[in-house]
Motif scaffolding. Sequence first.
Motif, PDB file in Angstrom:
ATOM      1  N   UNK A  49       0.830  -1.199   0.000  1.00 30.16           N
ATOM      2  CA  UNK A  49       0.000   0.000   0.000  1.00 30.16           C
ATOM      3  C   UNK A  49       0.871   1.258   0.000  1.00 30.16           C
ATOM      4  N   UNK A  50       0.303   2.334  -0.491  1.00 25.46           N
ATOM      5  CA  UNK A  50       0.970   3.628  -0.460  1.00 25.46           C
ATOM      6  C   UNK A  50       0.973   4.151   0.974  1.00 25.46           C
ATOM      7  N   UNK A  51       1.983   4.897   1.343  1.00 27.20           N
ATOM      8  CA  UNK A  51       2.060   5.414   2.708  1.00 27.20           C
ATOM      9  C   UNK A  51       0.919   6.363   3.021  1.00 27.20           C
ATOM     10  N   UNK A  52       0.434   7.101   2.034  1.00 28.00           N
ATOM     11  CA  UNK A  52      -0.692   8.007   2.239  1.00 28.00           C
ATOM     12  C   UNK A  52      -1.988   7.294   2.581  1.00 28.00           C
ATOM     13  N   UNK A  53      -2.034   5.982   2.310  1.00 27.84           N
ATOM     14  CA  UNK A  53      -3.215   5.176   2.621  1.00 27.84           C
ATOM     15  C   UNK A  53      -3.136   4.572   4.019  1.00 27.84           C
ATOM     16  N   UNK A  79       6.949  -1.986   4.473  1.00 32.69           N
ATOM     17  CA  UNK A  79       6.307  -2.403   3.246  1.00 32.69           C
ATOM     18  C   UNK A  79       7.072  -3.487   2.528  1.00 32.69           C
ATOM     19  N   UNK A  80       6.494  -3.913   1.439  1.00 27.17           N
ATOM     20  CA  UNK A  80       7.085  -4.995   0.656  1.00 27.17           C
ATOM     21  C   UNK A  80       7.434  -4.548  -0.752  1.00 27.17           C
ATOM     22  N   UNK A  81       7.489  -3.253  -0.953  1.00 31.61           N
ATOM     23  CA  UNK A  81       7.903  -2.701  -2.240  1.00 31.61           C
ATOM     24  C   UNK A  81       9.244  -2.002  -2.035  1.00 31.61           C
ATOM     25  N   UNK A  82      10.253  -2.469  -2.735  1.00 28.23           N
ATOM     26  CA  UNK A  82      11.603  -1.926  -2.582  1.00 28.23           C
ATOM     27  C   UNK A  82      11.620  -0.416  -2.809  1.00 28.23           C
ATOM     28  N   UNK A  83      11.034   0.033  -3.881  1.00 29.79           N
ATOM     29  CA  UNK A  83      11.087   1.449  -4.230  1.00 29.79           C
ATOM     30  C   UNK A  83      10.367   2.295  -3.182  1.00 29.79           C
ATOM     31  N   UNK A  84       9.155   1.891  -2.808  1.00 29.93           N
ATOM     32  CA  UNK A  84       8.405   2.658  -1.812  1.00 29.93           C
ATOM     33  C   UNK A  84       9.155   2.708  -0.478  1.00 29.93           C
ATOM     34  N   UNK A 124      14.987  -4.335   1.469  1.00 26.92           N
ATOM     35  CA  UNK A 124      13.814  -4.028   0.654  1.00 26.92           C
ATOM     36  C   UNK A 124      13.651  -5.032  -0.478  1.00 26.92           C
ATOM     37  N   UNK A 125      14.771  -5.376  -1.113  1.00 35.79           N
ATOM     38  CA  UNK A 125      14.737  -6.373  -2.183  1.00 35.79           C
ATOM     39  C   UNK A 125      14.254  -7.716  -1.628  1.00 35.79           C
ATOM     40  N   UNK A 126      14.774  -8.104  -0.476  1.00 34.71           N
ATOM     41  CA  UNK A 126      14.371  -9.376   0.137  1.00 34.71           C
ATOM     42  C   UNK A 126      12.884  -9.379   0.478  1.00 34.71           C
ATOM     43  N   UNK A 127      12.375  -8.281   1.009  1.00 35.37           N
ATOM     44  CA  UNK A 127      10.958  -8.189   1.350  1.00 35.37           C
ATOM     45  C   UNK A 127      10.091  -8.320   0.106  1.00 35.37           C
ATOM     46  N   UNK A 128      10.524  -7.683  -0.976  1.00 39.55           N
ATOM     47  CA  UNK A 128       9.786  -7.750  -2.234  1.00 39.55           C
ATOM     48  C   UNK A 128       9.779  -9.186  -2.775  1.00 39.55           C
TER      49      UNK A 128
END
Length: 146
Positions: A49-53, A79-84, A124-128
């Motif tokens: 999810x987006x942080x704003x959510x 989160x589970x998105x590396x970029x976010x 982050x990569x591992x989480x993704x």
Amino acid sequence: MAQTYLEMTEYFYYRCSTASQDEERQIRSALDAGVKKENIYGDKITGVSQYGDRPAYMEMVQQLQPSDVVITEDLTRYGRSLVLMLVEINKLIERGVEIKTLDKRLDTTTMPKEIVKLLVGIMGYCAEQELSAIISRTSEGRAVAK
């Protein structure tokens, strides 16, 4: 010349991916780590999810001051998105906010900035990748169950 010391407040953020998951374990961990109950924030929302959510996360972030510390159980709670994850953690660090994880894999109060960026990228990569594996196994399980 007198030195000025900033007062530091510790906050804790937890995230549960589904409404059926129990946040009590994470809250107990925060209290055991010495975080005051009023400084514990959490959302029940997916890790992509987006942080704003994330209303509780956004409420916590609005209160953060330089030298405050945000503690999470581990980086996957961001989160589970590396970029976010990279963007959000870098925003906090640029504001002078410190980041710690209870699994002791990240502590910006003691680690050089370059190592922090490297570790956040790797974790982050591992989480993704972990999320991708969970989705794949769930899909396979559903296919077998049909």
